[in-house]
Design a protein around this motif. Structure first.
Motif, short mmCIF file in Angstrom:
data_model
loop_
_atom_site.label_atom_id
_atom_site.label_comp_id
_atom_site.label_asym_id
_atom_site.label_seq_id
_atom_site.Cartn_x
_atom_site.Cartn_y
_atom_site.Cartn_z
N LEU A 5 -51.80 -73.75 -24.12
CA LEU A 5 -52.78 -73.83 -25.20
C LEU A 5 -52.29 -73.14 -26.47
O LEU A 5 -52.79 -73.41 -27.56
CB LEU A 5 -54.10 -73.19 -24.74
CG LEU A 5 -54.86 -73.94 -23.65
CD1 LEU A 5 -56.04 -73.09 -23.16
CD2 LEU A 5 -55.34 -75.29 -24.15
N GLY A 6 -51.31 -72.25 -26.32
CA GLY A 6 -50.79 -71.55 -27.48
C GLY A 6 -50.14 -72.46 -28.49
O GLY A 6 -49.97 -72.08 -29.65
N GLY A 10 -54.52 -73.97 -34.68
CA GLY A 10 -55.92 -73.80 -35.06
C GLY A 10 -56.80 -73.28 -33.94
O GLY A 10 -57.97 -72.96 -34.17
N LEU A 11 -56.27 -73.22 -32.72
CA LEU A 11 -57.03 -72.67 -31.60
C LEU A 11 -56.80 -71.16 -31.56
O LEU A 11 -55.67 -70.70 -31.36
CB LEU A 11 -56.61 -73.30 -30.28
CG LEU A 11 -57.36 -72.81 -29.03
CD1 LEU A 11 -58.83 -73.22 -29.09
CD2 LEU A 11 -56.71 -73.34 -27.75
N ARG A 12 -57.86 -70.39 -31.78
CA ARG A 12 -57.72 -68.94 -31.80
C ARG A 12 -57.28 -68.41 -30.44
O ARG A 12 -57.71 -68.90 -29.40
CB ARG A 12 -59.06 -68.32 -32.20
CG ARG A 12 -59.50 -68.63 -33.63
CD ARG A 12 -60.95 -68.26 -33.85
NE ARG A 12 -61.83 -69.15 -33.11
CZ ARG A 12 -63.13 -68.92 -32.91
NH1 ARG A 12 -63.68 -67.80 -33.41
NH2 ARG A 12 -63.88 -69.79 -32.25
N LEU A 19 -60.99 -69.46 -22.43
CA LEU A 19 -60.98 -70.73 -21.70
C LEU A 19 -60.24 -70.57 -20.37
O LEU A 19 -60.73 -70.98 -19.31
CB LEU A 19 -60.34 -71.81 -22.56
CG LEU A 19 -60.45 -73.26 -22.11
CD1 LEU A 19 -60.30 -74.19 -23.30
CD2 LEU A 19 -59.42 -73.61 -21.06
N VAL A 20 -59.04 -69.97 -20.43
CA VAL A 20 -58.24 -69.79 -19.22
C VAL A 20 -58.94 -68.87 -18.23
O VAL A 20 -58.98 -69.15 -17.02
CB VAL A 20 -56.85 -69.23 -19.58
CG1 VAL A 20 -56.08 -68.85 -18.32
CG2 VAL A 20 -56.05 -70.25 -20.40
N GLU A 21 -59.53 -67.79 -18.72
CA GLU A 21 -60.21 -66.84 -17.84
C GLU A 21 -61.41 -67.49 -17.16
O GLU A 21 -61.64 -67.31 -15.95
CB GLU A 21 -60.67 -65.62 -18.64
CG GLU A 21 -61.36 -64.56 -17.78
CD GLU A 21 -61.78 -63.35 -18.59
OE1 GLU A 21 -62.46 -62.47 -18.02
OE2 GLU A 21 -61.46 -63.29 -19.79
N LEU A 47 -62.92 -77.68 -30.07
CA LEU A 47 -63.08 -78.72 -29.05
C LEU A 47 -62.48 -80.04 -29.51
O LEU A 47 -61.83 -80.76 -28.75
CB LEU A 47 -64.56 -78.89 -28.71
CG LEU A 47 -65.20 -77.81 -27.84
CD1 LEU A 47 -66.72 -77.98 -27.81
CD2 LEU A 47 -64.64 -77.87 -26.42
N THR A 48 -62.70 -80.35 -30.79
CA THR A 48 -62.15 -81.58 -31.36
C THR A 48 -60.63 -81.54 -31.35
O THR A 48 -59.97 -82.54 -31.02
CB THR A 48 -62.66 -81.78 -32.79
OG1 THR A 48 -64.10 -81.90 -32.77
CG2 THR A 48 -62.08 -83.04 -33.41
N LEU A 49 -60.06 -80.39 -31.69
CA LEU A 49 -58.60 -80.24 -31.66
C LEU A 49 -58.07 -80.48 -30.25
O LEU A 49 -57.10 -81.22 -30.06
CB LEU A 49 -58.22 -78.84 -32.12
CG LEU A 49 -56.78 -78.39 -31.84
CD1 LEU A 49 -55.80 -79.27 -32.59
CD2 LEU A 49 -56.58 -76.93 -32.20
#
Length: 229
Positions: A5-6, A10-12, A19-21, A47-49
């Motif tokens: 996910l990194g 734009g995903l903080r 999310l992972v946790e 979510l859109t990203l």
């Protein structure tokens, strides 16, 4: 092949960790609605990203990226405790969704815009037949050309360097499906084509090949943006 996910631009970081946790503690997400409910700190833009880059395609009920985008839109409309705890009422069968599957070029654009890379075939793979007809060589083919030969090459620019000791020369690394081609841009060519050299992600170059001791460069005489199609 999967990516972390990194890579999603734009995903903080705190959102990716949440999310992972949540997934590790409560198990995989059953749907877009389940994800939105269990990780409420994810905003609509994030979510859109995730939907656009294909990160939601493994969820139940997701047929393709635009399917995921549609379901993100619907998940964003859930209001009140009744609907939020009965989100399946808002779901529709995928075959009823009005959005078509992304074409290859659209998917690649979404990949590069959202993550800077793609886990599918390299974009140049899809252009190779047309490029070959135009006399454009792959990175692998360049290595087999003679020193001093006039050649054409094209690829995705992955690095631009302008060392202070290089007297204004620009060094580019262009990637295709076979490897990396190195390009030298002279100061005068750079001044004429500055915006193209600096801003274009995919380039077409023509120049003289330098093949010495196994080190290959193309000293560019022309440089253009590689057009779609």
């Amino acid at each position: 092949m999967r990516m972390g996910l990194g890579y999603a631009k734009g995903l903080r970081k705190v959102m990716a960790e949440a999310l992972v946790e949540t997934r590790e503690v409560g198990g995989r997400f059953a749907s877009v609605e389940d994800l939105a409910l269990r990780v409420p700190v994810l905003n609509k833009k994030e979510l859109t990203l995730l939907a656009r880059v294909g990160a939601l395609n493994s969820l139940d009920g997701i047929e393709h990226r635009r399917d995921a985008l549609w379901q993100v839109e619907r998940a964003g409309k859930m209001e009140g405790p009744l609907l939020r705890h009965n989100s399946e009422w808002l779901r529709e069968a995928s075959d009823a969704l009005p959005l078509r599957v992304m074409m290859t070029e659209e998917r690649l654009v979404a990949d590069y815009a959202g993550t800077g890379l793609t886990v599918g075939r390299h974009p140049m793979h899809y252009r190779r037949d047309g490029l070959r007809r135009a006399g454009v060589l792959s990175a692998d083919e360049l290595r087999r050309c003679r020193d001093g030969e006039l050649v054409r090459a094209a690829g995705c620019v992955i690095a631009r360097q302008r060392p202070g000791t290089a007297k204004g020369f620009i060094f580019l690394s262009m990637e295709d499906e076979t490897g990396i081609a190195n390009v030298i841009v002279t100061p005068d060519l750079y001044e004429r084509e500055r915006m193209t050299v600096v801003r274009c992600k995919f380039l077409w170059v023509e120049g003289v090949l330098q093949n010495q001791d196994g080190v290959v460069h193309v000293k560019a005489k022309r440089v253009e943006a590689l057009r779609a199609g």
